[in-house]
Design an enzyme around this catalytic site. Structure first.
Site, short mmCIF file in Angstrom:
data_model
loop_
_atom_site.label_atom_id
_atom_site.label_comp_id
_atom_site.label_asym_id
_atom_site.label_seq_id
_atom_site.Cartn_x
_atom_site.Cartn_y
_atom_site.Cartn_z
N CYS A 1 0.83 -1.14 0.05
CA CYS A 1 0.76 0.08 0.06
C CYS A 1 0.85 1.22 0.11
CB CYS A 1 -0.93 -0.31 1.16
SG CYS A 1 -1.95 -1.48 1.26
N VAL A 2 2.35 1.29 0.55
CA VAL A 2 3.13 2.27 0.67
C VAL A 2 3.20 2.73 -1.19
CG1 VAL A 2 5.09 1.21 1.05
CG2 VAL A 2 4.34 3.66 1.89
#
Length: 351
Positions: free
Chosen positions: A138-139
């Site tokens: 997700c980053v």
């Protein structure tokens, strides 16, 4: 003067509501001992609907890793080309003006990378640099933005295209039946985004990044991870991840204090990854923000679910779609992912 311009957000055509997902999961696990708790948690997640690349009935059947990979490749190329073309138009640049393409994704794998297919599908230069990123979860969207910022800082005339492609529905494991597995299945959605960072100023409004920071919380590798199964990627989330924001918040505050005249609780806007309702609540609490400060992140979560690396682009697009911000407004973009890794930057709104 690196400016992130309006993102293109492309949704798959299949939409699934929260109630439809609850019914599908209840059909899969009719005798689950924790079903009542799981249903309550899903209903309390704020995720009302999501978009997926296949009909729900196909997603909940174990079709095998090869079948899922073929769908991933086909849809990544189809939707990625549309998103890239739109992003170039929004940024008023030609494909041949792009110096680097960064593609991020954690829900599938291609070799050659999607970067190569994009370069061949659109009139990009054969000298275009490729940077595929596949293991940051997700980053990765925020990481790509920071790497593009650093590249454009080193080469001020450069332009970078970022494409984020996430099909979390292709990672659904019908036999994974822990409480965490069931909740995760109801949170993640599919979307593709593309966005251009221009090294030179343009006449277009956007988010001009001024500083960036990366941070990894040591000894937290097992908080968010994939297990590689014969059936594909199986997502695993440790409940300890909720406590990470409290530990990362001081780093975020220090970063803003170092580069801004304002404190983190007094910025004009926030573009935060939509990790989930609890993650957004933790950011509000530990950064001392008003609930309204993360309203667009909550809106994205409600309408699309957690769309992994695409989330920061989806929230940024909502800022543009709401008419942008006053010139000189100062804000922050941040996302979180496996590692436990944080990527953040600060900047100002132009025009």
């Amino acid at each position: 003067m690196t400016t992130l311009l309006k993102p293109s957000i492309i949704r798959p055509e299949h939409k699934v509501t929260q109630n439809e997902m609850i019914q599908a999961l209840q059909t899969l696990f009719p005798e689950h001992p924790d079903w009542k708790q799981a249903k309550a948690m899903i209903q309390n997640s704020q995720v009302q609907q999501r978009y997926i690349v296949r009909p729900l009935a196909e997603c909940v059947v174990n079709s095998g890793f090869e079948s899922r990979s073929l769908i991933y490749s086909k849809e990544a190329q189809r939707l990625g080309i549309i998103a890239a073309r739109d992003a170039l138009e929004f940024a008023e640049v030609r494909a041949e003006d792009i110096d680097m393409i960064i593609v991020v994704s954690c829900t599938g794998f291609m070799m050659p990378s999607l970067t190569a297919f994009l370069i061949n599908a659109l009139p990009f230069s054969p000298k275009t640099k490729q940077l595929p990123i596949s293991q940051l979860g997700c980053v990765a969207g925020a990481s790509a933005i920071n790497r593009a910022f650093e590249y454009c800082t080193a080469f001020p005339d450069a332009n970078v295209l970022i494409v984020s492609c996430e099909f979390s529905s292709l990672c659904f494991q019908p036999t994974a039946n822990t409480l965490s597995d069931i909740i995760s299945s109801a949170l993640f959605g599919d979307t593709v985004a593309a966005c251009v960072m221009r090294g030179k100023d343009s006449n277009l409004g956007g988010y001009r990044i001024t500083n960036s920071e990366s941070f990894i919380l040591k000894n937290s590798e097992n908080y968010i991870k994939y297990d590689i199964k014969d059936t594909g990627f199986q997502f695993s989330l440790n409940k300890k991840v909720i406590g990470t924001i409290e530990k990362v918040a001081p780093v975020m505050k220090s970063f803003v204090d170092q580069f801004s005249k304002q404190t983190i609780d007094n910025l004009d806007f926030y573009i935060f990854h939509t990790g989930g309702r609890r993650i957004l609540d933790e950011l509000v609490n530990h950064l001392g923000l008003h609930r309204e400060a993360v309203a667009l992140s909550r809106q994205s979560l409600q309408e699309c679910g957690n769309i992994a690396s695409v989330a920061v682009f989806d929230v940024l697009a909502r800022v543009f779609n709401n008419g942008g911000l006053a010139k000189g407004s100062e804000g922050m973009l941040a996302a979180f992912g496996p590692g436990f890794t944080s990527e953040m930057n600060t900047g100002v709104w132009t025009l």
